[in-house]
Design an enzyme around this catalytic site. Structure first.
Site, PDB file in Angstrom:
ATOM      1  N   SER A 144      -3.327 -18.016 -12.361  1.00  0.00           N
ATOM      2  CA  SER A 144      -3.435 -16.776 -11.609  1.00  0.00           C
ATOM      3  C   SER A 144      -4.816 -16.653 -10.962  1.00  0.00           C
ATOM      4  CB  SER A 144      -3.133 -15.617 -12.564  1.00  0.00           C
ATOM      5  OG  SER A 144      -2.792 -14.461 -11.865  1.00  0.00           O
ATOM      6  N   ASP A 197       7.414 -16.018  -7.744  1.00  0.00           N
ATOM      7  CA  ASP A 197       6.288 -15.457  -8.489  1.00  0.00           C
ATOM      8  C   ASP A 197       5.924 -14.105  -7.877  1.00  0.00           C
ATOM      9  OD1 ASP A 197       3.630 -14.828  -9.428  1.00  0.00           O
ATOM     10  OD2 ASP A 197       3.340 -16.932  -9.924  1.00  0.00           O
ATOM     11  N   HIS A 201       5.669 -15.389 -13.347  1.00  0.00           N
ATOM     12  CA  HIS A 201       4.309 -15.652 -12.903  1.00  0.00           C
ATOM     13  C   HIS A 201       3.750 -16.882 -13.611  1.00  0.00           C
ATOM     14  CE1 HIS A 201       0.375 -15.069 -11.402  1.00  0.00           C
ATOM     15  NE2 HIS A 201      -0.142 -14.467 -12.447  1.00  0.00           N
TER      16      HIS A 201
END
Length: 514
Positions: A228, A455, A483
């Protein structure tokens, strides 16, 4: 709610993955040489930092079985080394063997604001594949301003409770003023409690801290897995120190070339895609709280549910009631991982029957609110880093009002709330030091960029863009929901990444997994 917080909050258990291949398709090769083959010269120790790079780390028992902890000293301001320092917390679990030790593997779960040490100690150092843990010392550093590394502090627990309940879909001028004031009070609290560190928590500064740690660990190259926001941190490192790039995995990639308004708008689209996937799954089940007719009907029911909460918050079994803002955050939290969809269906069903405790629990997980009413510093550090890294998405309420129709077109379910949430940096007390930019990292060893097609927090197009920017970037695609991709159930993804970490050989360009 800050929509620019692409953090793994619910997908927190990595399964051990074998080197098996399944559900994959390959493409042409790009950058297949191992990491040791990089030819770019390693830069010398930056001027004025010799004493920092020469410090000795004193490792001690953490009190957590198998882990050691230490602290390192970095300059608070890299432009003025020696004018003031910051102490940064580090933890490691040494390689278990057998096999030749590759080096240290730094891990970062994202955020910005996520504690890398907590991530390491709670599951990375036990959940990463045994083969990887055997040959790497697993290492984490809490970024400056985060958790154990002189954390940014902004509001008390009760103040955060108030902040998280403010209406983020204002219907009139009074509500707009209330929301804008809440952002200003948050920023004022950060300046009041953490004014000294606030100008020095940028991603660039944290990347420089990582290079210092690399040297202090005795590693010539940096090996790293970032999820991320951790992908932006890793890519920033590669841009600064291409000659010191080892094996970098950037999973759930961010696109550094986008401005804050674009990031927020495209992330809004990502959450809409995720909601559509959830709704399509939900309506197939006879107990779906959003009906069983169509995804379009489910979206309309979701919007009505939020509207009803705005007018009439519901009980949760405690003093806090479930407001529209808390309910929206609870739904968003469940979009990060499809394994949370059953929990969301149950929470929505309960809320429709007057019990908002399930959605409140999901919201609390997003904000990292503890049972005793205190909060981790996640959201404080998140705002501090985001508002320093890029100029604000919007400069005031009028700009948001103009943008709302576009956001609502992008996401009928979340658009209005996401547009207003992007106002949080408008009056930040410290001017931004970063700007949108491409990262090429010319001369770096092969870097693996991982993107998931549905995502919500880091849209797939961001991974495509970052892999294209990086001179040695290789895109690995996971066709699925949720994610990030590594350690979430795809043997194909895990095999490709494990092979890269252990052997230095990246997947073939264009490889796709299910």
């Amino acid at each position: 709610m800050d929509t620019r917080r692409p953090l793994r909050i619910l997908a927190t258990v990595l399964g051990t993955a074998g080197l098996l291949i399944s559900g994959c398709s390959g493409g042409s090769s790009k950058g297949t040489s191992p990491s040791e083959s990089a030819t770019a010269p390693a830069p010398p120790v930056p001027a004025g930092l010799t004493s920092y790079y020469a410090q000795h780390l004193e490792w001690r028992d953490c009190g957590v079985e198998g882990f050691q902890c230490t602290t390192m000293i970095a300059p608070l301001d890299y432009e003025k080394p020696g004018s003031g320092d910051i102490e940064l917390a580090v933890s490691r679990k040494e390689a278990t063997g057998p096999g030749r030790r590759v080096g240290s593997l730094l891990v970062n779960p994202g955020g910005p604001g996520g504690s890398a040490i907590e991530y390491l100690q709670s599951y990375a150092a036990v959940g990463y594949p045994a083969q990887v843990r055997a040959r790497y010392d697993m290492v984490a550093i809490d970024p400056r301003g985060v958790a154990r590394s002189e954390p940014v502090v902004c509001l008390s627990g009760p103040q955060m409770d108030t902040y998280t309940q403010v209406d983020q879909t204002p219907d009139d001028a009074r509500e707009v003023t209330t929301l804008n004031n809440s952002f200003n009070e948050f920023a004022d609290g950060c300046e009041r409690h953490s004014g000294e560190i606030l100008p020095h928590v940028s991603t660039v500064e944290t990347a420089r801290d990582m290079d210092m740690l690399r040297a202090l660990l005795g590693d010539e190259k940096l090996h790293y897995v970032g999820a991320s926001y951790g992908t932006f941190l890793g890519a920033t490192y590669a841009g600064l120190f291409p000659g010191r790039v080892g094996r970098l995995v950037l999973d759930g990639a961010m696109d550094p070339s986008l401005d804050a308004a674009q990031l927020n708008r495209e992330q809004t689209a990502g959450f809409e895609i995720a909601f559509q996937a959830f709704a399509a799954d939900c309506v197939k089940k006879k107990d779906c709280p959003l009906g069983t007719t169509s995804t379009a009907d489910a979206a309309q029911r979701m919007k009505r549910f939020f509207t009803d909460l705005d007018a009439r918050p519901i009980a949760t079994g405690e003093a806090r009631r479930l407001t529209e803002s808390l309910g929206t955050t609870g739904v968003i939290a469940a979009m990060y991982d499809e394994s949370a969809w059953p929990q969301l269906r149950e929470a929505l069903s309960a809320a429709q029957n007057g019990d908002g405790s399930g959605l409140l629990s999901l919201s609390d997980s997003y904000y990292e609110r503890r049972p005793n009413g205190t909060y981790a510093n996640l959201m404080f550090a998140n705002a501090a880093v985001n508002c320093l890294d890029l100029p604000p998405a919007f400069t005031g309420p009028e700009a948001v009002i103009r943008a709302v129709p576009d956001f609502e077109k992008t996401s009928p379910v979340f658009g209005r709330a996401f547009a207003w949430a992007a106002l949080n940096c408008a009056d930040w007390p410290v001017p931004p030091t970063g700007a949108p930019h491409r990262i090429e990292a010319k001369g770096a060893a092969p870097i693996v960029v991982v993107g998931t097609t549905r995502d919500p927090a880091t849209p797939y197009k961001w991974a495509q863009s970052l892999a294209g920017q990086l001179d040695s970037g290789t895109l690995l695609t996971y066709r699925g929901d949720g994610h990030t991709a590594y350690g979430r159930g795809s043997d194909c993804i895990d095999t490709a990444i494990n092979t890269y970490l252990l052997e230095g050989t990246p997947p073939t360009e264009g490889k796709k997994c299910s």
